[in-house]
Design a protein around this motif. Sequence first.
Motif, PDB file in Angstrom:
ATOM      1  N   LEU A 115       0.826  -1.211   0.000  1.00 34.46           N
ATOM      2  CA  LEU A 115       0.000   0.000   0.000  1.00 34.46           C
ATOM      3  C   LEU A 115       0.858   1.257   0.000  1.00 34.46           C
ATOM      4  N   VAL A 116       1.929   1.252   0.762  1.00 31.54           N
ATOM      5  CA  VAL A 116       2.832   2.404   0.779  1.00 31.54           C
ATOM      6  C   VAL A 116       3.475   2.585  -0.588  1.00 31.54           C
ATOM      7  N   LEU A 117       3.901   1.503  -1.215  1.00 28.23           N
ATOM      8  CA  LEU A 117       4.516   1.604  -2.540  1.00 28.23           C
ATOM      9  C   LEU A 117       3.532   2.121  -3.588  1.00 28.23           C
ATOM     10  N   VAL A 118       2.279   1.650  -3.526  1.00 30.08           N
ATOM     11  CA  VAL A 118       1.255   2.152  -4.457  1.00 30.08           C
ATOM     12  C   VAL A 118       1.012   3.630  -4.212  1.00 30.08           C
ATOM     13  N   GLY A 119       0.973   4.018  -2.944  1.00 31.36           N
ATOM     14  CA  GLY A 119       0.767   5.427  -2.621  1.00 31.36           C
ATOM     15  C   GLY A 119       1.905   6.308  -3.123  1.00 31.36           C
ATOM     16  N   LEU A 120       3.136   5.846  -2.942  1.00 32.07           N
ATOM     17  CA  LEU A 120       4.283   6.638  -3.393  1.00 32.07           C
ATOM     18  C   LEU A 120       4.379   6.697  -4.915  1.00 32.07           C
ATOM     19  N   ALA A 121       3.916   5.670  -5.599  1.00 32.78           N
ATOM     20  CA  ALA A 121       4.001   5.638  -7.058  1.00 32.78           C
ATOM     21  C   ALA A 121       2.898   6.459  -7.723  1.00 32.78           C
ATOM     22  N   ASN A 122       1.844   6.824  -6.978  1.00 35.82           N
ATOM     23  CA  ASN A 122       0.693   7.514  -7.571  1.00 35.82           C
ATOM     24  C   ASN A 122       0.365   8.779  -6.793  1.00 35.82           C
ATOM     25  N   THR A 123       1.322   9.703  -6.749  1.00 35.35           N
ATOM     26  CA  THR A 123       1.113  10.926  -5.978  1.00 35.35           C
ATOM     27  C   THR A 123       0.563  12.086  -6.803  1.00 35.35           C
ATOM     28  N   GLU A 124       0.479  11.942  -8.118  1.00 36.52           N
ATOM     29  CA  GLU A 124       0.009  13.056  -8.936  1.00 36.52           C
ATOM     30  C   GLU A 124      -1.476  13.337  -8.636  1.00 36.52           C
ATOM     31  N   PHE A 140      -3.464   8.137  -5.413  1.00 36.05           N
ATOM     32  CA  PHE A 140      -3.491   7.029  -4.464  1.00 36.05           C
ATOM     33  C   PHE A 140      -4.674   7.148  -3.505  1.00 36.05           C
ATOM     34  N   MET A 141      -5.085   8.388  -3.175  1.00 37.39           N
ATOM     35  CA  MET A 141      -6.261   8.560  -2.310  1.00 37.39           C
ATOM     36  C   MET A 141      -7.527   8.125  -3.045  1.00 37.39           C
ATOM     37  N   ALA A 142      -7.610   8.424  -4.327  1.00 36.72           N
ATOM     38  CA  ALA A 142      -8.770   8.001  -5.112  1.00 36.72           C
ATOM     39  C   ALA A 142      -8.841   6.475  -5.162  1.00 36.72           C
ATOM     40  N   ILE A 143      -7.690   5.831  -5.331  1.00 34.00           N
ATOM     41  CA  ILE A 143      -7.650   4.363  -5.368  1.00 34.00           C
ATOM     42  C   ILE A 143      -8.081   3.784  -4.030  1.00 34.00           C
ATOM     43  N   PHE A 144      -7.477   4.288  -2.939  1.00 31.96           N
ATOM     44  CA  PHE A 144      -7.780   3.758  -1.612  1.00 31.96           C
ATOM     45  C   PHE A 144      -9.225   4.048  -1.211  1.00 31.96           C
ATOM     46  N   LEU A 145      -9.729   5.237  -1.558  1.00 31.44           N
ATOM     47  CA  LEU A 145     -11.134   5.540  -1.266  1.00 31.44           C
ATOM     48  C   LEU A 145     -12.069   4.621  -2.049  1.00 31.44           C
ATOM     49  N   GLY A 146     -11.730   4.352  -3.307  1.00 25.84           N
ATOM     50  CA  GLY A 146     -12.544   3.434  -4.105  1.00 25.84           C
ATOM     51  C   GLY A 146     -12.574   2.032  -3.513  1.00 25.84           C
ATOM     52  N   VAL A 147     -11.417   1.551  -3.079  1.00 28.18           N
ATOM     53  CA  VAL A 147     -11.358   0.221  -2.446  1.00 28.18           C
ATOM     54  C   VAL A 147     -12.127   0.228  -1.135  1.00 28.18           C
ATOM     55  N   ILE A 206     -24.393  22.803 -11.406  1.00 30.62           N
ATOM     56  CA  ILE A 206     -23.519  22.394 -10.305  1.00 30.62           C
ATOM     57  C   ILE A 206     -22.393  21.549 -10.879  1.00 30.62           C
ATOM     58  N   SER A 207     -21.260  21.636 -10.239  1.00 28.32           N
ATOM     59  CA  SER A 207     -20.117  20.868 -10.719  1.00 28.32           C
ATOM     60  C   SER A 207     -19.372  20.283  -9.514  1.00 28.32           C
ATOM     61  N   PRO A 208     -19.815  19.119  -9.023  1.00 25.58           N
ATOM     62  CA  PRO A 208     -19.148  18.511  -7.864  1.00 25.58           C
ATOM     63  C   PRO A 208     -17.836  17.837  -8.273  1.00 25.58           C
ATOM     64  N   ASP A 209     -16.778  18.649  -8.426  1.00 24.36           N
ATOM     65  CA  ASP A 209     -15.457  18.144  -8.785  1.00 24.36           C
ATOM     66  C   ASP A 209     -14.548  18.264  -7.574  1.00 24.36           C
ATOM     67  N   ILE A 210     -13.577  17.366  -7.489  1.00 24.39           N
ATOM     68  CA  ILE A 210     -12.606  17.413  -6.403  1.00 24.39           C
ATOM     69  C   ILE A 210     -11.260  16.973  -6.956  1.00 24.39           C
ATOM     70  N   GLU A 211     -10.201  17.647  -6.513  1.00 24.54           N
ATOM     71  CA  GLU A 211      -8.849  17.283  -6.922  1.00 24.54           C
ATOM     72  C   GLU A 211      -8.150  16.637  -5.735  1.00 24.54           C
ATOM     73  N   ILE A 212      -7.751  15.377  -5.906  1.00 24.35           N
ATOM     74  CA  ILE A 212      -7.056  14.639  -4.851  1.00 24.35           C
ATOM     75  C   ILE A 212      -5.932  13.821  -5.483  1.00 24.35           C
TER      76      ILE A 212
END
Length: 115
Positions: free
Chosen positions: A16-25, A51-58, A42-48
């Motif tokens: 998980l740490v390696l995935v997080g470090l590899a996907n920081t953009e 790796f947070m998008a991946i972990f939140l999805g999981v 309305i435009s519910p957009d968020i910039e994150i």
Amino acid sequence: MKTLRYAFWGLVALCLVLVGLANTEVVLLRAMPPALASLLGISPDIEIPLFMAIFLGVGVGLFIGFLWEWIREHKNRAEGRAKAREAAQLRRELDRLKDMDGDGKDDVLQLVERT
């Protein structure tokens, strides 16, 4: 066995740490298509970070799966509670029938002592 379990969870944490470090953009997540967002105003957009998008999805997927399974197993849990109540009732009835004369002593031992 505990060592194996700790090693497994350590490996998972490392991955998980390696995935997080590899996907920081930073990525833009949109809740609805741009055409629909402009139509509704309305435009519910968020910039994150990605790796947070991946972990939140999981995490959301796991939560939905656990909730789905909990709802699906409701019938089995209710049946288990009913069986436990029935077993407790039968246990009380058996205890009552074992002591018909109400003195608290075992009836078989009372019969043996009489002879």
